[in-house]
Write an enzyme that holds these catalytic residues in place. Structure first.
Site, PDB file in Angstrom:
ATOM      1  N   ASP A 121       0.809  -1.223   0.000  1.00 33.50           N
ATOM      2  CA  ASP A 121       0.000   0.000   0.000  1.00 33.50           C
ATOM      3  C   ASP A 121       0.839   1.268   0.000  1.00 33.50           C
ATOM      4  OD1 ASP A 121      -2.260  -1.635   0.138  1.00 33.50           O
ATOM      5  OD2 ASP A 121      -2.211  -1.657   2.324  1.00 33.50           O
ATOM      6  N   LYS A 161       1.774   2.175  -5.110  1.00 32.59           N
ATOM      7  CA  LYS A 161       2.286   1.631  -6.383  1.00 32.59           C
ATOM      8  C   LYS A 161       1.334   1.936  -7.529  1.00 32.59           C
ATOM      9  CE  LYS A 161       2.332  -2.436  -4.410  1.00 32.59           C
ATOM     10  NZ  LYS A 161       2.071  -2.039  -3.008  1.00 32.59           N
ATOM     11  N   GLY A 178      -4.561  -4.234  -3.707  1.00 29.98           N
ATOM     12  CA  GLY A 178      -5.544  -3.194  -4.003  1.00 29.98           C
ATOM     13  C   GLY A 178      -4.767  -1.962  -4.390  1.00 29.98           C
ATOM     14  N   HIS A 179      -4.830  -1.576  -5.658  1.00 35.33           N
ATOM     15  CA  HIS A 179      -4.046  -0.439  -6.158  1.00 35.33           C
ATOM     16  C   HIS A 179      -4.990   0.689  -6.550  1.00 35.33           C
ATOM     17  CE1 HIS A 179      -0.659  -3.494  -7.304  1.00 35.33           C
ATOM     18  NE2 HIS A 179      -0.882  -3.424  -6.013  1.00 35.33           N
ATOM     19  N   GLN A 189       1.904  -6.101  -3.334  1.00 35.17           N
ATOM     20  CA  GLN A 189       2.398  -6.235  -1.957  1.00 35.17           C
ATOM     21  C   GLN A 189       3.669  -5.384  -1.765  1.00 35.17           C
ATOM     22  OE1 GLN A 189       1.325  -9.595  -3.490  1.00 35.17           O
ATOM     23  NE2 GLN A 189      -0.561  -8.689  -2.821  1.00 35.17           N
TER      24      GLN A 189
HETATM   25  P1  GDP Z   1      -0.759   0.350  -3.545  1.00 36.49           P
HETATM   26  O1  GDP Z   1      -1.342  -0.914  -3.060  1.00 36.49           O
HETATM   27  O2  GDP Z   1       0.720   0.423  -3.333  1.00 36.49           O
HETATM   28  O3  GDP Z   1      -1.133   0.675  -4.959  1.00 36.49           O
HETATM   29  O4  GDP Z   1      -1.376   1.496  -2.629  1.00 36.49           O
HETATM   30  P2  GDP Z   1      -2.934   1.677  -2.231  1.00 36.49           P
HETATM   31  O5  GDP Z   1      -3.645   2.247  -3.390  1.00 36.49           O
HETATM   32  O6  GDP Z   1      -3.461   0.440  -1.609  1.00 36.49           O
HETATM   33  O7  GDP Z   1      -2.805   2.711  -1.037  1.00 36.49           O
HETATM   34  C1  GDP Z   1      -2.246   3.968  -1.217  1.00 36.49           C
HETATM   35  C2  GDP Z   1      -3.283   5.002  -0.748  1.00 36.49           C
HETATM   36  O8  GDP Z   1      -2.672   6.272  -0.637  1.00 36.49           O
HETATM   37  C3  GDP Z   1      -4.423   5.195  -1.736  1.00 36.49           C
HETATM   38  O9  GDP Z   1      -5.583   5.509  -1.023  1.00 36.49           O
HETATM   39  C4  GDP Z   1      -3.966   6.387  -2.573  1.00 36.49           C
HETATM   40  O10 GDP Z   1      -5.040   7.091  -3.161  1.00 36.49           O
HETATM   41  C5  GDP Z   1      -3.283   7.213  -1.523  1.00 36.49           C
HETATM   42  N1  GDP Z   1      -2.152   8.050  -1.971  1.00 36.49           N
HETATM   43  C6  GDP Z   1      -1.174   7.725  -2.858  1.00 36.49           C
HETATM   44  N2  GDP Z   1      -0.253   8.702  -2.901  1.00 36.49           N
HETATM   45  C7  GDP Z   1      -0.669   9.663  -2.022  1.00 36.49           C
HETATM   46  C8  GDP Z   1      -0.114  10.902  -1.579  1.00 36.49           C
HETATM   47  O11 GDP Z   1       0.945  11.330  -1.997  1.00 36.49           O
HETATM   48  N3  GDP Z   1      -0.819  11.594  -0.640  1.00 36.49           N
HETATM   49  C9  GDP Z   1      -1.983  11.136  -0.128  1.00 36.49           C
HETATM   50  N4  GDP Z   1      -2.583  11.895   0.784  1.00 36.49           N
HETATM   51  N5  GDP Z   1      -2.539   9.975  -0.509  1.00 36.49           N
HETATM   52  C10 GDP Z   1      -1.875   9.236  -1.436  1.00 36.49           C
HETATM   53  P1  IMO Z   2      -0.896  -4.150  -2.254  1.00 38.01           P
HETATM   54  O1  IMO Z   2      -0.482  -4.678  -3.604  1.00 38.01           O
HETATM   55  C1  IMO Z   2      -0.894  -4.560   2.085  1.00 38.01           C
HETATM   56  C2  IMO Z   2      -0.917  -8.627   3.705  1.00 38.01           C
HETATM   57  C3  IMO Z   2      -2.155  -9.015   4.457  1.00 38.01           C
HETATM   58  C4  IMO Z   2      -1.571  -9.965   5.472  1.00 38.01           C
HETATM   59  C5  IMO Z   2      -0.495 -10.688   4.673  1.00 38.01           C
HETATM   60  C6  IMO Z   2      -0.934 -12.036   4.112  1.00 38.01           C
HETATM   61  O2  IMO Z   2      -2.180  -3.424  -2.255  1.00 38.01           O
HETATM   62  O3  IMO Z   2       0.230  -3.385  -1.646  1.00 38.01           O
HETATM   63  P2  IMO Z   2      -2.533 -12.690   2.084  1.00 38.01           P
HETATM   64  O4  IMO Z   2      -3.983 -12.393   1.859  1.00 38.01           O
HETATM   65  O5  IMO Z   2      -1.621 -12.183   1.024  1.00 38.01           O
HETATM   66  O6  IMO Z   2      -2.276 -14.129   2.421  1.00 38.01           O
HETATM   67  O7  IMO Z   2      -2.187 -11.891   3.453  1.00 38.01           O
HETATM   68  O8  IMO Z   2      -0.162  -9.821   3.595  1.00 38.01           O
HETATM   69  N1  IMO Z   2      -1.134  -8.118   2.325  1.00 38.01           N
HETATM   70  C7  IMO Z   2      -1.085  -6.828   1.993  1.00 38.01           C
HETATM   71  N2  IMO Z   2      -0.913  -5.729   2.745  1.00 38.01           N
HETATM   72  N3  IMO Z   2      -1.016  -4.439   0.754  1.00 38.01           N
HETATM   73  C8  IMO Z   2      -1.163  -5.534  -0.029  1.00 38.01           C
HETATM   74  O9  IMO Z   2      -1.161  -5.472  -1.380  1.00 38.01           O
HETATM   75  C9  IMO Z   2      -1.244  -6.798   0.586  1.00 38.01           C
HETATM   76  N4  IMO Z   2      -1.406  -8.057   0.133  1.00 38.01           N
HETATM   77  C10 IMO Z   2      -1.327  -8.855   1.204  1.00 38.01           C
HETATM   78  O10 IMO Z   2      -2.763  -7.903   5.072  1.00 38.01           O
HETATM   79  O11 IMO Z   2      -0.918  -9.257   6.489  1.00 38.01           O
HETATM   80 MG    MG Z   3      -2.853  -1.567  -1.793  1.00 38.90          MG
END
Ligand code: GDP
Ligand code: IMO
Ligand code: MG
Length: 436
Positions: A13, A16, A40-41, A223
């Site tokens: 998270d 990416k 979840g991206h 991840q």
């Molecule tokens: P990923 O899994 O690495 O793609 O990241 P996620 O999308 O799960 O989580 C990143 C969260 O941070 C999302 O809700 C984005 O909309 C938010 N986000 C990304 N970059 C920024 C930033 O620079 N500032 C803020 N406030 N939110 C951001």
């Molecule tokens: P993105 O791509 C954050 C974590 C879960 C748990 C562990 C194992 O959005 O960054 P799993 O369901 O993979 O067997 O869970 O890994 N986890 C993540 N945490 N971002 C993710 O993906 C994750 N994918 C798995 O919360 O701790």
């Molecule tokens: Mg994510």
């Protein structure tokens, strides 16, 4: 032009999705190389908002061809749902998505087993996403999995589904009170898989062709480094390999096909699920960061644990991945803090520990040693020029660069695509001559 891996540098998270989306216009192909719909991206631009789980974030750019590689586990119902949701938002998917026949399917029984195990673990939970990812990778390693390529032979698919589902049902039933999937759920998963058949094709060959033609490829990681099955905080990890070095081989390309590694790291740290987290803030400050950063999971909606930037862990990530440059995200979340500590070492039983421990019990004992940076106490939200950042924010960024030994080439100052500082510095400028 170069082939670049985008990898998460912490516990996932990191943003990416945002970074991949931003850089996509310079890449012709975007391939997901690991994980499943545990990811979840989030991608936001203008007034649009997308949450992607299996489909590469490149799908939002008409010029990009998207691929899902052999080492990804595909839940057919989830993938079909995602395709349909994107189509409902006006994004064409089916003629731009290629799925590896070698990718393993996540069956309803895998999901049920994941959930059943987690509930019987009680306090010892891993805190998985409950998407069946671990059990699906177990079936793959046990050589009892069902691969997507079987959709080309519905009879074999049906037999493989039935056999695997029976074995999974027995495993689920060992857990008291656990729900086994209904027959119609299995039927629906099989029918969703069959719907995917026209998109199935040789990913390795398609990518090799792209390499031959000199068309740039982006490898989209899911991840984060500390969730890597081998190098992460085992057993509180995911069940796939996350590190950048796996990207090309996982897709059937030689490791040398990769020219560079861009890691995405938050300006602080978050973690979802259980497991040690040395710099965690369990107080009001942690709650404040969670609120300001909207730190709730994109996949499960769970509140993310929050804490300070951990340079011990990040330095390990630099070495394990061969990180060439960093995209630093969510800088704006720290805007109102008077002081911002960075963990530069841990205090162990003896002398300071500067290497990330391999054992979780040992890691849980670590007390971070902080270097406290002054906060900038001014808004950085939406800033797009490095020179416009407050001097103390630049000092923070430059201190991280010094601690990690790699340049911060991108800085994200808000969730939207537009809210980004792109620094035209090496190696980013060499990989992408036309930076956004
Ligand atoms: P990923 O899994 O690495 O793609 O990241 P996620 O999308 O799960 O989580 C990143 C969260 O941070 C999302 O809700 C984005 O909309 C938010 N986000 C990304 N970059 C920024 C930033 O620079 N500032 C803020 N406030 N939110 C951001
Ligand atoms: P993105 O791509 C954050 C974590 C879960 C748990 C562990 C194992 O959005 O960054 P799993 O369901 O993979 O067997 O869970 O890994 N986890 C993540 N945490 N971002 C993710 O993906 C994750 N994918 C798995 O919360 O701790
Ligand atoms: Mg994510």
């Amino acid at each position: 032009m170069a082939n670049v891996v985008i990898v998460g540098g912490q516990w996932g998270d990191e943003g990416k999705g945002k970074v991949v989306d931003l850089l996509c216009p310079s890449f012709r192909h975007v391939v997901r190389f690991n994980g499943g719909n545990n990811a979840g991206h989030t991608v936001k631009f203008a007034d649009r908002h997308f949450a992607l789980h299996l489909i590469p974030s490149g799908i939002l750019h008409a010029s990009c061809r998207c691929l899902i590689g052999p080492a990804v586990v595909v839940d057919p119902l989830a993938l079909l749902g995602e395709i349909e949701a994107l189509e409902a938002q006006g994004v064409a998917v089916r003629d731009r998505l290629l799925l590896s026949p070698r990718a393993h399917l996540v069956l309803p029984g895998h999901r049920a087993l994941d959930v059943a195990r987690e509930s019987s673990r009680g306090a010892g939970k891993i805190g998985t996403t409950g998407r069946g990812i671990g059990p699906a990778y177990e079936s793959r390693a046990a050589r009892t999995g069902v691969r997507l390529g079987l959709v080309r032979d519905p009879q074999r698919l049906r037999e493989a589904f039935a056999e695997a589902s029976r074995a999974l049902e027995l495993a689920v039933r060992r857990h008291e009170g656990a729900a086994v999937p209904e027959a119609d759920e299995t039927e629906a998963a099989m029918s969703a898989a069959l719907t995917l058949a026209p998109m199935v094709g040789d990913v390795s060959q398609a990518l090799a062709g792209a390499v031959g033609r000199g068309e740039p490829i982006m490898f989209e990681g899911a991840q984060g480094t500390l969730l890597d099955l081998d190098h992460g905080t085992y057993p509180f990890v995911t069940s796939s390999n996350v590190l950048a070095g796996f990207a090309a081989p996982a897709c059937g390309l030689p490791a040398r096909a990769v020219d560079g590694v861009l890691a995405v790291l938050k300006a602080y740290t978050t973690r979802v699920g259980a497991g040690p987290f040395p710099t965690e803030l369990t107080d009001e400050l942690g709650e404040r960061i969670r609120r300001r950063g909207n730190e709730f999971g994109t996949t499960t909606g769970r509140p993310r644990r929050t804490g300070w930037f951990d340079a011990v862990a990040a330095r390990a990530a630099v070495r394990w991945n061969g990180i060439d440059a960093v995209a630093l995200t969510l800088l704006d979340v720290l805007d109102d803090l008077p002081e911002i500590p960075i963990a530069t070492a841990y205090a162990g039983a003896g002398s300071p520990v500067t290497e990330f421990p391999d054992d979780v019990v040992e890691l849980a004992r670590m007390q971070p040693r902080y270097e406290v940076m002054p906060g900038w106490r001014a808004s950085t939200a939406g800033i797009t020029e490095y020179d416009e950042l407050p001097a103390l924010a630049r000092r923070y960024v430059e201190r991280l660069e010094a601690l990690l030994g790699v340049p911060v080439a991108l800085i994200s100052t808000g969730p939207r695509r537009e809210e980004t500082i792109v620094r035209p510095i090496a190696p980013l400028a060499a990989w992408i001559p036309q930076l956004p």
